[in-house]
Design a protein around this motif. Structure first.
Motif, PDB file in Angstrom:
ATOM      1  N   GLN A   1       1.056 -10.438  -5.446  1.00 27.60           N
ATOM      2  CA  GLN A   1       0.085  -9.385  -5.160  1.00 27.60           C
ATOM      3  C   GLN A   1       0.525  -8.068  -5.748  1.00 27.60           C
ATOM      4  OE1 GLN A   1       0.673  -7.362  -0.974  1.00 27.60           O
ATOM      5  NE2 GLN A   1       0.560  -9.568  -0.660  1.00 27.60           N
TER       6      GLN A   1
ATOM      7  N   LEU B   1       0.835  -1.198   0.000  1.00 26.23           N
ATOM      8  CA  LEU B   1       0.000   0.000   0.000  1.00 26.23           C
ATOM      9  C   LEU B   1       0.871   1.249   0.000  1.00 26.23           C
ATOM     10  CD1 LEU B   1      -3.039   0.726   0.114  1.00 26.23           C
ATOM     11  CD2 LEU B   1      -2.828   0.824   2.595  1.00 26.23           C
TER      12      LEU B   1
ATOM     13  N   GLN C   1      -6.528  -3.771  -4.328  1.00 22.69           N
ATOM     14  CA  GLN C   1      -5.535  -4.825  -4.107  1.00 22.69           C
ATOM     15  C   GLN C   1      -5.899  -6.071  -4.897  1.00 22.69           C
ATOM     16  OE1 GLN C   1      -5.573  -6.834  -0.247  1.00 22.69           O
ATOM     17  NE2 GLN C   1      -3.340  -6.739  -0.186  1.00 22.69           N
TER      18      GLN C   1
ATOM     19  N   ILE D   1      -0.933  -3.740  -5.329  1.00 26.06           N
ATOM     20  CA  ILE D   1      -1.914  -2.744  -4.937  1.00 26.06           C
ATOM     21  C   ILE D   1      -1.717  -1.519  -5.814  1.00 26.06           C
ATOM     22  CG2 ILE D   1      -2.751  -1.242  -3.090  1.00 26.06           C
ATOM     23  CD1 ILE D   1      -1.950  -3.317  -1.079  1.00 26.06           C
TER      24      ILE D   1
END
Length: 764
Positions: free
Chosen positions: A744, A602, A731, A746
């Motif tokens: 992942q 983030l 996300q 974001i």
């Protein structure tokens, strides 16, 4: 200079460091695109032997963290090697900042200036490559780059291609093999130059275009015809691939003329039809195939001229730790000078120095976490740290660097610390206020901070100044966290941390969680503190009251608080995301950068904007002192909008080395926005928050086999009330069969492109 390979180097390797070894002579270069840094050995027999032994002679540019000239930082040179230490070129690379590899070369030329120029150009190229977003075609070619450039015999035949995307050749059918062979004229065994058109055809074969979601999109455009008219394609682009929030006069839509120009630049026929191949080429190109809008990621110099307190600042906590500092007593963490280099190279503009007295009274101060006698963490010298800071302070960004001092030094050692700062940093350190920005308010006006632009290439010291009327010791805010009493559900990593924490002795636990006294600031330290003066909190008052007191003081102050205290000021609950602290207007939210957890992802999404310079200007409603922010009730000056996300497919998951990651993957999508609609269940969950309820069930793979492409069942995630254009994030998580996240990304919503796009994600 980078592509010609004119500079000659000696490949330095442990145990074979003799400069007379001709078999170590190499030429260092990057490929034309570029994708990789590679070296070719002058001795062809050595080169061939190393290739047979599968010894890599290349590094992907996106995996390079730093390029250094001079004395190596990861080992000590022998006495006979110090004569050429200034000729060392070190390339630091790896999969993460805690898993680094150092590749060393020794420049054989005489001009040091040439070596420095080469290193600077290479570092700038790496920085540019890492900031760029590309379509699928770029990543396809990147996978092939080692074969096309770094190999003993540069080539790209069908076997090379299939092995890259199907390592064991288990999932490529005979028909597909034959089709690829025909494209590459494999019968003649000639090495062929693969142009983009040919690669797109190969991609269509490997991705099994027929029957895929992409084909269904194309058929919708063409109204079920085998080809689409350019007018139909243009209408689809302008409707589906354009962000209608933008001003069309400033952000031009895709015109028919521009479509013709791009198609002709790819060497396709200029007739009136769009074939499936042209459509796939478009979707895989940089023009269309990226989810991040590059113009919105660039540095906006004009926005850097407001007072520095109107910016979010990329900040690091316990910067020196190379692992989990909550359990360093068990050997899972240590202090490392390299962490300071990596934090600065990553764009951090506020780093922390926990300074303690040296055991040797005549020695220099050291940096560590907590009392060494109790916790057992190693110590690193302040001088070494400052030298590393000087080297990397402004290598990635020119904007001001803040050194946050947690001061546990006695007066004598504080004086030594200041001497070290002055000697190592010199003119880089701001030791007094700028002429136009006095430290104290005049004529009843508010104090005004200088801008990041006016503080470029300056180091500012953040610490408490001496108060002559109160010489007693200072204490920092209580940052204790009782993991043994928590009732929230822990993630897999948090559960491991919890278990390790419970293994500590009672003495070690107390040393971890107790208030640590900070010493009285000496006069020498007070002299070099200016705009970053830490506010001395009144222990009898809460954070909100201390903040009010700081606002009434006629000088510059920074009020610090731990995350639990901030949450209590907002609402009596917990939301485990750093986004909530930005919503309060906090300029510096300091994170542990050692692992790429969700909070760090983030943070990266926040600060990859504005050219990754480490400063992002706050939204208008957070820069106005007349606005009272109530994140759980209302956000001023906002109009809600809707965001819909559909994940169509994933590529290159089959290249993951671990078998458990290559099985049936699933994808989840989540929104981080205003927390005013958080349910009780969400409040107790450490996985994040969403202002919109949505289906969180994982989507299954359409095919079970391991292949180049992973197609997902169709499902549209709809977030129908996004309140924050400036502080909203989405996300994307990719899970293996057991539910663990192994990749992942974001994204900041304001940086996302509309329409069908590609997105690069980070794997663990």
């Amino acid at each position: 200079m980078l592509t010609s390979g004119e500079l000659r180097f000696f490949k330095y390797e442990d145990g074979t460091n003799s400069m007379s070894r001709l078999d170590k002579l190499v030429r260092l270069r990057i490929d034309p695109k570029p994708y990789i840094l590679y070296w070719r050995f002058k001795d062809k027999m050595v080169f061939k032997a190393k290739e047979i032994a599968k010894e890599k002679n290349y590094l992907y540019l996106e995996r390079i963290y730093d390029v250094r000239v001079g004395k190596p930082t990861d080992f000590e040179l022998g006495e006979h090697e110090k004569s050429y230490e200034r000729n060392f070129l070190t390339v630091v690379s790896g999969t993460s900042i805690t898993s680094l590899k150092y590749t060393h070369f020794v420049y054989l030329g005489k001009e040091e200036k040439t070596l420095h120029e080469f290193a600077n150009l290479l570092f700038q190229t790496v920085q540019r490559v890492k900031r760029e977003e590309h379509g699928l075609l770029y990543h396809f070619k990147k996978k092939l780059a080692p074969k096309m450039y770094a190999a003993f015999t540069p080539r790209c035949i069908e076997e090379d291609i299939i092995r890259v995307f199907d390592k064991h050749k288990k999932h490529t059918t005979k028909t597909e093999w034959t089709a690829i062979s025909k494209l590459l004229s494999v019968k003649s065994r000639q090495n062929v130059e693969i142009d983009d058109r040919k690669l797109v055809k190969i991609m269509m074969i490997l991705m099994k275009f027929e029957g895929s979601r992409l084909e269904s999109i194309f058929r919708k455009i063409s109204e079920e015809e085998p080809v689409a008219r350019k007018s139909e394609f243009g209408d689809w682009l302008r409707k589906s691939q354009h962000d209608h929030r933008l001003n069309d006069a400033r952000f031009n839509q895709m015109t028919d003329k521009k479509i013709d120009s791009l198609i002709e630049s790819w060497n396709y026929s200029s007739d009136s039809s769009i074939t499936p191949q042209i459509f796939c080429h478009w979707m895989a190109s940089d023009e269309c195939g990226v989810a991040v809008a590059s113009p919105r990621m660039k540095l906006d110099v004009a926005s850097m001229r407001e007072p520095i307190n109107r910016y979010f600042i990329d900040s690091s906590h316990n910067t020196y730790c190379s692992g989990n500092q909550m359990v360093y007593a068990l050997g899972h963490c240590s202090a490392d000078v390299e962490m300071y280099r990596q934090a600065l190279l990553a764009g951090c503009r506020c780093i922390e120095l926990d300074v303690w007295d040296n055991k040797d009274k005549d020695g220099d101060p050291v940096i560590t976490h907590g009392p060494t006698a109790v916790m057992g963490m190693n110590e690193i010298g302040l001088v070494e740290v400052c030298e590393a800071i000087r080297e990397c302070a402004f290598k990635s960004t020119p904007y001001p660097l803040i050194l946050s001092i947690e001061n546990h030094l006695g007066r004598r050692q504080q004086g030594k610390m200041v001497q070290i700062f002055r000697h190592v940093f010199g003119e880089m350190m701001l030791t007094g206020p700028l002429h136009d920005y006095p430290l104290y308010a005049r004529d009843g006006n508010d104090v005004v901070y200088p801008s990041p632009e006016s503080l470029k290439h300056k180091i500012l010291i953040k610490a408490k100044k001496k108060k002559f009327e109160k010489p007693e010791a200072r204490f920092r805010e209580d940052s204790s966290l009782d993991l043994s009493q928590t009732s929230i559900d822990l993630t897999e990593d948090e559960a491991i941390e919890h278990e390790r924490f419970n293994e500590l002795t009672e003495e070690q636990r107390k040393a971890q969680l107790v208030q640590l006294p900070e010493e009285t600031t000496c006069s020498e330290l007070s002299e070099i503190i200016n705009y970053m003066q830490a506010f001395e909190s009144n222990k009898g008052l809460g954070t909100a009251a201390n903040l009010e007191n700081a606002l009434t003081d006629p000088t510059h102050f920074i009020v610090s608080a731990d995350e639990n205290t901030v949450w209590s000021c907002l609402k009596n609950n917990t939301v485990d995301k750093v986004q909530i602290h930005w919503l309060t207007g906090a300029q510096m939210v300091a994170l542990n950068i050692q692992t790429m957890c969700a909070n760090m992802q983030l943070n990266h999404a926040m600060f990859e904007r504005n050219g990754g310079c480490g400063y992002v200007r706050k939204p208008d409603w957070l820069r106005s002192r007349s606005v009272q922010l109530k994140p759980y009730i209302s956000i001023p000056f906002t109009i809600a909008f809707t965001v819909e996300v559909e994940v169509i497919s994933a590529y290159f998951l089959s290249s993951m080395d671990t078998e458990k990651y290559r099985r049936r993957s699933t994808v989840t999508v989540q929104l981080f926005d205003v927390p005013d609609q958080i349910s009780k269940e969400d409040q107790l969950s450490p996985t994040g928050s969403s202002s919109t309820k949505f289906d969180t069930c994982n989507r299954r793979r359409a095919r079970e086999e391991i292949s180049f492409v992973t197609n997902y069942e169709r499902h549209v995630y709809c977030f129908d009330k996004v309140m924050l254009n400036d502080l909203s994030f989405i996300q994307f998580n990719v899970h293996n069969e057991s539910g663990s996240v192994f990749a992942q990304r974001i994204l900041h919503i304001d940086t996302m492109n509309n329409g069908n796009n590609g997105l690069s994600i980070d794997s663990f």
